[in-house]
Enzyme design. Structure first.
Site, PDB file in Angstrom:
ATOM      1  N   LYS A 123      99.358 -89.779   4.642  1.00 32.78           N
ATOM      2  CA  LYS A 123      98.090 -89.759   3.911  1.00 32.78           C
ATOM      3  C   LYS A 123      98.303 -89.614   2.413  1.00 32.78           C
ATOM      4  CE  LYS A 123      94.740 -88.671   7.386  1.00 32.78           C
ATOM      5  NZ  LYS A 123      93.586 -87.903   7.821  1.00 32.78           N
ATOM      6  N   LYS A 206      97.824 -97.028  13.646  1.00 32.51           N
ATOM      7  CA  LYS A 206      96.799 -96.371  14.469  1.00 32.51           C
ATOM      8  C   LYS A 206      95.394 -96.837  14.081  1.00 32.51           C
ATOM      9  CE  LYS A 206      95.318 -92.161  13.565  1.00 32.51           C
ATOM     10  NZ  LYS A 206      94.939 -90.750  13.500  1.00 32.51           N
ATOM     11  N   LYS A 209      89.395 -94.073  11.579  1.00 30.55           N
ATOM     12  CA  LYS A 209      88.049 -94.201  11.007  1.00 30.55           C
ATOM     13  C   LYS A 209      88.081 -94.383   9.501  1.00 30.55           C
ATOM     14  CE  LYS A 209      87.087 -89.694  12.524  1.00 30.55           C
ATOM     15  NZ  LYS A 209      88.212 -88.808  12.203  1.00 30.55           N
TER      16      LYS A 209
HETATM   17  N1  AQP Z   1      93.745 -94.367  17.346  1.00 33.12           N
HETATM   18  C1  AQP Z   1      93.669 -93.284  18.105  1.00 33.12           C
HETATM   19  N2  AQP Z   1      94.101 -93.322  19.383  1.00 33.12           N
HETATM   20  C2  AQP Z   1      94.031 -92.217  20.183  1.00 33.12           C
HETATM   21  N3  AQP Z   1      93.518 -91.037  19.754  1.00 33.12           N
HETATM   22  C3  AQP Z   1      93.078 -90.966  18.493  1.00 33.12           C
HETATM   23  N4  AQP Z   1      92.524 -89.972  17.772  1.00 33.12           N
HETATM   24  C4  AQP Z   1      92.233 -90.416  16.529  1.00 33.12           C
HETATM   25  N5  AQP Z   1      92.584 -91.699  16.401  1.00 33.12           N
HETATM   26  C5  AQP Z   1      93.117 -92.074  17.599  1.00 33.12           C
HETATM   27  C6  AQP Z   1      92.295 -88.637  18.297  1.00 33.12           C
HETATM   28  O1  AQP Z   1      90.986 -88.239  17.951  1.00 33.12           O
HETATM   29  C7  AQP Z   1      90.981 -86.849  17.704  1.00 33.12           C
HETATM   30  C8  AQP Z   1      90.327 -86.561  16.408  1.00 33.12           C
HETATM   31  O2  AQP Z   1      91.055 -87.072  15.337  1.00 33.12           O
HETATM   32  P1  AQP Z   1      90.595 -86.675  13.874  1.00 33.12           P
HETATM   33  O3  AQP Z   1      89.359 -87.360  13.542  1.00 33.12           O
HETATM   34  O4  AQP Z   1      90.542 -85.212  13.729  1.00 33.12           O
HETATM   35  O5  AQP Z   1      91.754 -87.110  12.967  1.00 33.12           O
HETATM   36  P2  AQP Z   1      92.681 -88.324  13.009  1.00 33.12           P
HETATM   37  O6  AQP Z   1      93.616 -88.228  14.158  1.00 33.12           O
HETATM   38  O7  AQP Z   1      93.317 -88.364  11.650  1.00 33.12           O
HETATM   39  O8  AQP Z   1      91.695 -89.534  13.266  1.00 33.12           O
HETATM   40  P3  AQP Z   1      91.385 -90.733  12.328  1.00 33.12           P
HETATM   41  O9  AQP Z   1      90.368 -91.589  12.985  1.00 33.12           O
HETATM   42  O10 AQP Z   1      92.667 -91.406  11.925  1.00 33.12           O
HETATM   43  O11 AQP Z   1      90.716 -90.007  11.113  1.00 33.12           O
HETATM   44  P4  AQP Z   1      91.004 -90.192   9.594  1.00 33.12           P
HETATM   45  O12 AQP Z   1      90.993 -91.661   9.398  1.00 33.12           O
HETATM   46  O13 AQP Z   1      89.895 -89.490   8.917  1.00 33.12           O
HETATM   47  O14 AQP Z   1      92.327 -89.577   9.337  1.00 33.12           O
HETATM   48  C9  AQP Z   1      92.434 -86.354  17.769  1.00 33.12           C
HETATM   49  O15 AQP Z   1      92.649 -85.791  19.043  1.00 33.12           O
HETATM   50  C10 AQP Z   1      93.200 -87.622  17.608  1.00 33.12           C
HETATM   51  O16 AQP Z   1      94.476 -87.531  18.237  1.00 33.12           O
END
Ligand code: AQP
Length: 347
Positions: A123, A206, A209
């Site tokens: 990040k 991955k 969002k």
């Molecule tokens: N692509 C993914 N596949 C499987 N699991 C996922 N999770 C997120 N993306 C995937 C799971 O969702 C939960 C919450 O994640 P988060 O929102 O706290 O943070 P993150 O993992 O950083 O998700 P994002 O979507 O990538 O958010 P941003 O873009 O804001 O950093 C966790 O259990 C995660 O494993």
């Protein structure tokens, strides 16, 4: 078949997990987290689920959008089957125990441990001097989220595995430093066919969002047309589907679509390949789009309905926060006592 949840120590089984309201929820969040959150609740386990708004602000969030995203995420939880009567559902900033315990853990965790966190490196990128201190300290707050409830199990996607290991290190160091058996050594629960849903534009990245490309993900708010369009445009190769998973080894985009299909259909990836061996993407993609729409459509409709009454969402989050506080407050008060802080204030 998922392993049954087992408590590895004397602590009663309690599940905690969270999602950042840092954007709209994606299919990755649904398959990797939300769907499994509801399953754990339905197994009758005590479940505590949190919209981690304090994590979200480790990168810039527009205040108006943050509120909207938090409510939308709450609607996403409920529409995915998390029942606020059976699970505790709240937003992190309403329970101060999280921030308080995070500070203690900032003093337990070592700089070296934090510096090894790959999510921070990803990040921060080349900009590490300029990102917030909160982004660096993120995993200590995450450990506090979990351990403020003495949670024994945390269902997460694959990407959170390293943070969970850090949480275990923090718990073990705290117990060891103060000569107590106070915190459980929490188990990650990473299971299912889609523990890592990948971007529709790049099978090595991955689905996220916060990806700048909306085409890279399916949002929980996308309608049927949009879902079908995104799947149709998803990057693939020109080969037909092979007859076994080995044949997908060097085809990350194809493997991703097969995994998504499997998770949505509740099948194994092996069974999907057996069923669709030899299929071209011209036929597999429409089948996947139909399946995605049939699973996600009712969730989107329910989210939209819930979002009509944001006061009710706020009420649910407030009530969840009171229930969460009732568990976390005495735990954090005991931590202050263990650490040697005077707690003589009345009222
Ligand atoms: N692509 C993914 N596949 C499987 N699991 C996922 N999770 C997120 N993306 C995937 C799971 O969702 C939960 C919450 O994640 P988060 O929102 O706290 O943070 P993150 O993992 O950083 O998700 P994002 O979507 O990538 O958010 P941003 O873009 O804001 O950093 C966790 O259990 C995660 O494993």
């Amino acid at each position: 078949m998922a392993e049954p949840v087992q408590t590895p120590h004397a602590f009663p089984t309690r599940i905690f997990s969270g999602i950042q309201p840092s954007g709209g929820l994606t299919l990755g969040n649904y398959l990797g987290a939300l769907k499994r959150f509801a399953e754990k609740q339905d197994e009758g386990i005590e479940t505590v689920y949190c919209l981690v708004d304090m994590h979200a602000i480790t990168v810039w969030q527009d205040p108006v959008k943050l509120r909207q995203q938090t409510r939308e995420a709450a609607a996403g939880f409920i529409a995915s089957g998390v029942d606020p009567a059976r699970s505790i559902l709240f937003n992190q900033s309403q329970v101060t125990a999280h921030a308080e315990l995070a500070w203690i853990f900032n003093c337990v965790a070592r700089m070296g441990w934090m510096s090894r966190m790959t999510q921070f490196k990803d990040k921060a990128g080349k900009n590490s001097e300029n990102v917030s201190l909160g982004l660096f300290a993120y995993p200590a707050l995450m450990a506090a989220d979990i351990l403020a409830y003495k949670a024994t199990h945390v269902p997460v996607g694959e990407d959170q595995k390293q943070h969970l290991e850090l949480c275990r290190d923090i718990a073990a160091k705290f117990n060891n430093d103060f000569g107590v058996d106070f915190f459980p050594i929490t188990e990650p629960v990473i299971e299912g066919a889609a523990t890592r849903v990948m971007s529709l534009r790049d099978g090595t990245k991955k689905m996220s969002k916060s990806d700048p490309s909306d085409q890279s993900r399916i949002n929980l708010t996308d309608d049927a047309d949009m879902i079908a369009k995104k799947i149709k445009k998803a990057k693939t190769d020109s080969e037909p589907l092979p007859s076994d998973l080995e044949g997908l080894k060097d085809r990350p985009e194809a493997r991703n679509l097969v995994n998504i299909y499997a998770a949505l259909a509740g099948m194994s990836a092996e069974d999907v390949i057996r069923e669709h061996a030899g299929a071209q993407f011209g036929s597999f993609k429409p089948a996947l789009a139909d399946l995605a729409v049939s699973v996600m459509g009712p969730i989107t409709t329910e989210m939209n309905r819930l979002m009509q009454d944001t006061a009710e969402i706020d009420r649910i989050l407030g009530e969840g926060a009171v229930r969460a506080d009732a568990i976390a407050r005495p735990i954090v008060d005991e931590v202050y006592d263990i650490v040697g802080m005077i707690r003589s204030r009345k009222g």
